[in-house]
Write a protein that holds these residues in place. Structure first.
Motif, PDB file in Angstrom:
ATOM      1  N   SER A 192      50.950   9.433 -38.321  1.00  0.00           N
ATOM      2  CA  SER A 192      52.080   8.761 -38.500  1.00  0.00           C
ATOM      3  C   SER A 192      52.882   9.326 -37.592  1.00  0.00           C
ATOM      4  N   VAL A 193      53.653   8.249 -37.192  1.00  0.00           N
ATOM      5  CA  VAL A 193      54.799   8.438 -35.991  1.00  0.00           C
ATOM      6  C   VAL A 193      55.850   9.516 -36.721  1.00  0.00           C
ATOM      7  N   MET A 194      56.310   9.336 -37.893  1.00  0.00           N
ATOM      8  CA  MET A 194      57.398  10.327 -38.552  1.00  0.00           C
ATOM      9  C   MET A 194      56.684  11.468 -38.419  1.00  0.00           C
ATOM     10  N   GLU A 195      55.638  11.870 -38.925  1.00  0.00           N
ATOM     11  CA  GLU A 195      54.711  13.083 -38.898  1.00  0.00           C
ATOM     12  C   GLU A 195      55.014  13.819 -37.666  1.00  0.00           C
ATOM     13  N   GLN A 196      54.530  12.919 -36.443  1.00  0.00           N
ATOM     14  CA  GLN A 196      54.709  13.445 -35.134  1.00  0.00           C
ATOM     15  C   GLN A 196      55.998  13.648 -34.520  1.00  0.00           C
ATOM     16  N   PHE A 197      56.914  12.832 -35.009  1.00  0.00           N
ATOM     17  CA  PHE A 197      58.296  13.084 -34.560  1.00  0.00           C
ATOM     18  C   PHE A 197      58.978  14.348 -35.223  1.00  0.00           C
ATOM     19  N   ASN A 198      58.685  14.570 -36.670  1.00  0.00           N
ATOM     20  CA  ASN A 198      58.923  15.821 -37.252  1.00  0.00           C
ATOM     21  C   ASN A 198      58.542  16.952 -36.276  1.00  0.00           C
ATOM     22  N   GLY A 199      57.267  16.967 -35.741  1.00  0.00           N
ATOM     23  CA  GLY A 199      56.648  18.087 -34.953  1.00  0.00           C
ATOM     24  C   GLY A 199      57.529  18.398 -33.585  1.00  0.00           C
ATOM     25  N   ILE A 200      57.938  17.164 -32.980  1.00  0.00           N
ATOM     26  CA  ILE A 200      58.748  17.377 -31.835  1.00  0.00           C
ATOM     27  C   ILE A 200      60.226  18.021 -32.305  1.00  0.00           C
TER      28      ILE A 200
ATOM     29  N   SER B  46      62.116  11.380 -22.834  1.00  0.00           N
ATOM     30  CA  SER B  46      60.721  12.030 -23.278  1.00  0.00           C
ATOM     31  C   SER B  46      60.016  11.567 -24.504  1.00  0.00           C
ATOM     32  N   ILE B  47      60.924  11.409 -25.647  1.00  0.00           N
ATOM     33  CA  ILE B  47      60.187  11.036 -26.970  1.00  0.00           C
ATOM     34  C   ILE B  47      59.789   9.649 -26.810  1.00  0.00           C
ATOM     35  N   ILE B  48      60.357   8.743 -26.198  1.00  0.00           N
ATOM     36  CA  ILE B  48      59.854   7.292 -26.043  1.00  0.00           C
ATOM     37  C   ILE B  48      58.427   7.324 -24.970  1.00  0.00           C
ATOM     38  N   ASP B  49      58.526   8.335 -23.795  1.00  0.00           N
ATOM     39  CA  ASP B  49      57.335   8.207 -23.283  1.00  0.00           C
ATOM     40  C   ASP B  49      55.975   8.852 -23.813  1.00  0.00           C
ATOM     41  N   LYS B  50      56.296   9.685 -25.016  1.00  0.00           N
ATOM     42  CA  LYS B  50      55.383  10.401 -25.959  1.00  0.00           C
ATOM     43  C   LYS B  50      54.905   9.347 -26.931  1.00  0.00           C
TER      44      LYS B  50
END
Length: 172
Positions: free
Chosen positions: A134-142, A164-168
């Motif tokens: 999930s995008v939210m799970e990965q966002f929480n990692g960032i 950077s987040i948009i590019d990821k």
């Protein structure tokens, strides 16, 4: 007005996480606060008053001050050692004074902290989001990586972070 005894304060000291070699700067700040609270941090800043010479007489007040410093140094050293993991305690328990112990820890772990800063920076810039999580799970990692940035007082421009987040983001 509530009075807090050393016994009451001592019962709260167990909440300080034991230093195990990770996040030295955070542990050091917490330990600094603890040592200031129990009024023994001054022994790290001020050297011990020298013993009087053979032909010198020392006033009772100066003797009391020197003995008080010795006692506070042992208390300070004990709190620092008590705030360490068993492995680190075993490695540092022979250090004679609190100041010497504090300086040895700084020399050793500030260098490692600088290395960990480089690691955190590369973690952020090389982080890749993937499909299947999930995008939210990965966002929480960032966000976790960025929280470690702020803990180490690293500053990253908000525009760079957002870009950077948009590019990821994964292609999907």
């Amino acid at each position: 007005m509530a009075f807090v005894t050393l016994k009451d304060m001592g019962s709260d000291f167990h909440r300080l996480e034991r230093f195990d070699g990770e996040d030295f700067v955070r542990w050091q700040r917490k330990m600094h606060f603890l040592l200031v609270t129990v009024k023994v941090y001054y022994v790290i800043l001020n050297p011990r008053r020298p013993e009087p010479g053979k032909n010198e007489e020392e006033s009772v007040a100066k003797t009391h001050e020197r003995l008080r410093w010795d006692q506070d140094d042992e208390i300070c050293r004990g709190h620092i050692l008590n705030g360490m993991s068993n492995t680190l305690f075993d490695a540092y328990h022979t250090v004679k004074t609190a100041k010497e112990l504090w300086n040895q820890l700084e020399r050793r772990y500030i260098i490692e902290d600088a290395t960990s800063k480089r690691f955190i920076i590369s973690n952020f810039f090389y982080y890749k989001m993937v499909d299947g999580r999930s995008v939210m799970e990965q966002f929480n990692g960032i966000k976790s990586i960025l929280d470690r940035y702020s803990q180490r007082k690293l500053v990253l421009d908000e525009f760079i972070v957002v870009t950077s987040i948009i590019d990821k983001l994964p292609p999907s």
